[in-house]
Design a protein around this motif. Structure first.
Motif, short mmCIF file in Angstrom:
data_model
loop_
_atom_site.label_atom_id
_atom_site.label_comp_id
_atom_site.label_asym_id
_atom_site.label_seq_id
_atom_site.Cartn_x
_atom_site.Cartn_y
_atom_site.Cartn_z
N TRP A 6 1.08 -1.16 0.07
CA TRP A 6 -0.06 0.01 0.03
C TRP A 6 0.83 1.21 -0.03
N ASP A 7 0.63 2.08 -0.80
CA ASP A 7 1.66 3.28 -1.08
C ASP A 7 0.99 4.28 0.11
N SER A 13 -4.95 8.33 3.27
CA SER A 13 -6.46 8.62 2.88
C SER A 13 -7.24 7.68 3.62
N HIS A 14 -6.85 6.43 3.75
CA HIS A 14 -7.52 5.52 4.46
C HIS A 14 -7.95 6.01 6.01
N TRP A 15 -6.93 6.27 6.82
CA TRP A 15 -6.93 6.85 8.13
C TRP A 15 -7.61 7.96 8.33
N THR A 16 -7.23 8.81 7.44
CA THR A 16 -8.01 10.24 7.63
C THR A 16 -9.47 10.02 7.25
N LEU A 17 -9.94 9.24 6.28
CA LEU A 17 -11.25 9.05 6.08
C LEU A 17 -11.98 8.28 7.26
N GLU A 33 -20.79 19.57 9.19
CA GLU A 33 -20.69 19.63 7.72
C GLU A 33 -19.31 19.79 7.21
N TRP A 34 -18.25 20.18 8.13
CA TRP A 34 -17.01 20.55 7.51
C TRP A 34 -16.41 19.03 7.50
N VAL A 35 -16.47 18.28 8.56
CA VAL A 35 -15.84 16.84 8.33
C VAL A 35 -16.50 16.01 7.28
N GLY A 36 -17.65 16.27 7.19
CA GLY A 36 -18.56 15.57 6.09
C GLY A 36 -17.91 15.72 4.45
N TYR A 37 -17.40 17.28 4.32
CA TYR A 37 -16.90 17.71 3.29
C TYR A 37 -15.55 17.24 3.27
N ALA A 38 -14.77 16.87 4.16
CA ALA A 38 -13.52 16.53 4.28
C ALA A 38 -13.52 15.03 3.79
N ALA A 39 -14.69 14.35 4.35
CA ALA A 39 -14.68 12.74 3.88
C ALA A 39 -15.02 12.75 2.29
N ALA A 159 -0.61 -3.84 8.16
CA ALA A 159 -0.20 -3.57 6.84
C ALA A 159 -0.73 -2.27 6.23
N MET A 160 -2.00 -1.90 6.72
CA MET A 160 -2.65 -0.81 6.38
C MET A 160 -1.86 0.46 6.92
#
Ligand code: HEM
Ligand code: HEM
Length: 175
Positions: A6-7, A13-17, A33-39, A159-160
């Protein structure tokens, strides 16, 4: 021996999502709304990366045909499925479903804030239904990660985090 699978973009992006979706669950109003837009932004980035990213990040590598996915599911039921170095066929479709569910949750959430649909009950209900569907998929996703890790004696969560997995052995699928 371990190999890089995994690059950095896939891992970050996985852990931030995960953090953004979790935060969306526990917040309301502006922060929600802010974290929803970030997702939503992370999903958009991940979709682009699915076409131009490193080998195991590409949709073409891990989205398998329905027949192959079905054959894999049968092998899982019979406990004789091969280990995949990248995402396995069921995991691949789960990723597509998770990305779609986050996009729908975020999209309907945005809709609920527009002048046209603000305060409209069915839009809010649709948004809640999308969020519930997402939660169900996440539960299945975690079950898949645990089952796969146990069956093939490898720590997929680690691994992730590190990007590295035990090198393929005979019988493993890595193409
Ligand atoms: C909101 C919750 C979550 C969402 C939306 C989510 C989404 C995803 C996505 C989109 C991928 C594909 C990675 C890629 O190729 O870019 C993935 C893979 C993965 N996720 Fe999650 N995830 C969530 C929670 C978690 C949690 C809490 C864990 C572990 C504690 C976890 C462990 C993993 C692992 C190990 C993989 C790699 C699976 C494999 O080896 O094929 N996920 N997840
Ligand atoms: C990952 C993305 C998201 C998830 C998982 C999510 C989840 C939720 C949940 C569980 C609720 C509560 C429903 C209830 O009251 O029972 C909610 C409400 C709401 N969400 Fe989202 N949401 C997401 C993104 C967004 C976005 C991007 C927006 C707007 C920009 C948004 C706007 C709203 C609004 C307006 C409400 C209802 C009013 C309120 O309680 O504040 N959501 N969301």
């Amino acid at each position: 021996m371990v190999v890089k699978v995994w690059d950095a973009l896939v891992r970050i992006s996985h852990w931030t999502l995960v953090a953004c979706v979790a935060a969306a669950w526990f917040t309301r109003q502006q922060l929600h709304e802010w974290v929803g837009y970030a997702a939503l932004s992370i999903v958009a980035l991940r979709i682009v990366w699915g076409f131009i990213g490193s080998r195991y990040a590409r949709f073409g590598q891990f989205i398998r045909s329905p027949s192959r996915t079905l054959a894999y599911a049968r092998a899982v039921a019979a406990q004789r499925e091969p280990r995949y170095l990248g995402h396995n066929p069921l995991g691949g479709w789960m990723i597509a479903a998770l990305l779609a569910a986050v996009a729908l949750a975020g999209g309907t959430g945005w809709l609920a804030t527009t002048d046209r649909y603000w305060g409209v009950a069915w839009v809010e209900e649709l948004h809640e239904a999308c969020a519930d569907a997402l939660l169900t998929l996440v539960a299945l996703h975690l079950a898949g990660v645990v089952v796969s890790s146990v069956r093939h004696r490898e720590n997929l969560v680690r691994a992730m985090l590190t990007g590295r997995k035990p090198a393929p052995r005979s019988g493993d699928v890595f193409e």
